[in-house]
Design an enzyme around this catalytic site. Sequence first.
Site, mmCIF file in Angstrom:
data_model
loop_
_atom_site.group_PDB
_atom_site.id
_atom_site.type_symbol
_atom_site.label_atom_id
_atom_site.label_comp_id
_atom_site.label_asym_id
_atom_site.label_seq_id
_atom_site.Cartn_x
_atom_site.Cartn_y
_atom_site.Cartn_z
ATOM 1 N N ASP A 38 -11.869 36.536 44.954
ATOM 2 C CA ASP A 38 -11.690 37.701 43.846
ATOM 3 C C ASP A 38 -10.668 38.781 44.615
ATOM 4 O O ASP A 38 -9.804 38.326 45.603
ATOM 5 C CB ASP A 38 -12.991 38.341 43.959
ATOM 6 C CG ASP A 38 -14.109 37.749 43.096
ATOM 7 O OD1 ASP A 38 -13.655 36.806 42.239
ATOM 8 O OD2 ASP A 38 -15.307 38.020 43.076
ATOM 9 N N LYS A 60 -10.054 39.638 39.074
ATOM 10 C CA LYS A 60 -9.930 40.504 37.864
ATOM 11 C C LYS A 60 -9.159 41.857 38.203
ATOM 12 O O LYS A 60 -9.765 42.673 39.103
ATOM 13 C CB LYS A 60 -11.265 40.651 37.144
ATOM 14 C CG LYS A 60 -11.653 39.430 36.442
ATOM 15 C CD LYS A 60 -12.966 39.492 36.048
ATOM 16 C CE LYS A 60 -13.516 38.192 35.347
ATOM 17 N NZ LYS A 60 -13.744 37.062 36.150
ATOM 18 N N MET A 169 -17.591 50.741 41.217
ATOM 19 C CA MET A 169 -16.670 50.530 39.945
ATOM 20 C C MET A 169 -16.523 51.662 39.048
ATOM 21 O O MET A 169 -16.671 51.799 37.841
ATOM 22 C CB MET A 169 -17.068 49.348 39.166
ATOM 23 C CG MET A 169 -16.535 47.996 39.886
ATOM 24 S SD MET A 169 -17.077 46.410 39.215
ATOM 25 C CE MET A 169 -18.988 46.529 39.505
#
Length: 529
Positions: A38, A60, A169
């Site tokens: 990731d 991402k 996040m």
Amino acid sequence: MTEAKGKVYLVGAGPGNLVYLTMKAYGLLAKAQVLIYDALVDQELLECVSPDCLRLDVGKRGGKPSTTQGEINQLLVQHCLAGKQVVRLKSGDPFIFGRCTAEIQALQEFSCEFEVVPGISSALAAPLMAGIPLTDPVLSRCFAVLTAHEPDALDWEALSRLETLVILMGGRHLPEIIHQLVRHGRSPSTAIAIIRWAGTPQQQIWTGELNNILAQTNGVSLSPVVIVIGEVVRLCNYLQPEKISLDQVSHVQTMLNNFSTSLPLTGKTILVTRSSGQSSQFSDRLTASGATVIEMPTLEIVPPGSWDALDQAIANLTDFHWLILTSSNGVDYFFARLIAQGQDIRALAGVKIAVVGEKTAQSLHKYHLQPDFIPPNFVADSLVVNFPEALQGKKVLFPRVESGGREILVQELTVKGAEVVEVAAYQSRCPSSIPESAKLALQNRTVDIITFASSKTVKYFCQLIEEIFTYNSDITDALEQICIASIGPQTSKTCHALLGRVTIEAEEYTLDGLTQAVIKWVKNSEITQ
């Protein structure tokens, strides 16, 4: 023959720093044939894998093209069915906002064997590293961990009643988070902490209250961050080491000053460009001399496009008189292939070995071999002039990088009558991205010295920094006050061609020589100031 059976390991990478990786995860990385990782996985962790491991970045990133979850699932299944040992490396813990469910379902659908390996979640590690306990008998009898990636999907009325919230996040949505909590009854004076890049050298912490934290973080990119909300945040002010007296402070400060001044590179930040997976011995030398070192891999070493030429040469080693190795990569890839072909060092019984460079010789020692010849000054240019025997009629094997190089060396050997067989042993390429620590240091103009140990590290460094700076003038301004340190003449030539200058060139063309050259330059700079 029994077909190799693949397996997928869904591995938690922890908060970032290698020291927080579990021993099991470290061992799996070392054995991985395919690594799928990731965006937030630290570059240091990627260097735990072997050079021939296939590394696939599927991270991402906001605002940039990303690999879809369906494509990631397909990659896992594809490589597992091909009999590979696959590590799916995820930041933190794989079962905490790690999107593991879809990947496991895809593996189960195709009867792929898998195992989940836990990691330390940033939800737990970041508060700890900021000195914030998530539980307290009075202030925090419970806490909740949530992602604010989609704030509208959360039950803010319920969340506002909980004593402590840990939010992942949530950097982009911080104003909305505060608005919703206050709207649903949380006091504007509630304590809040924002921890960015937890567990890394770039860790930053902001503490305040819901009513003033936005002013503190205005204009700051809050990614990646962990947000802690609740009165327990205030305990970080009291859970620090016990305060000492002014006399003790003075004594400790004197000791620290005396220690610091004895280290020649104290106060200097050095950006070390190097090959991915390369040993950090050079960085360790600089750190031991007092420097703050930031590593920036600017070169990836991978297998060649084809092993055919090298395999053929290995099969006919008895035809050769000399084996010439000019780099550690050449040594490692040659011997790895020798072993893969079912042979060992006994196959070289009748072959003499010449190496260029002290580091190359050290790499050869790992295989319990001593070179028959090392040219003076550690450079290839002096190899032919000082060769220990006549080259006429000698057959020489030269494993090298696939893209070529050392043309002058090959020409000079040929002129002397040698038959040189060049074979591709490995390939080099530019990494796909810059570690965040290096990017921030260059952007913030905190780098004092950049070191280069090969021409290709210079070339790929110049390619990579185009990712940071839009215009050539920006690059020139960013590097203007930075000392450019080169390991030797060939690297210096490339520095002049691509960067326009060289500040330091090592007198001895080794990493030890480069270290001493940097120390000498710093000392001379201090004298002239």
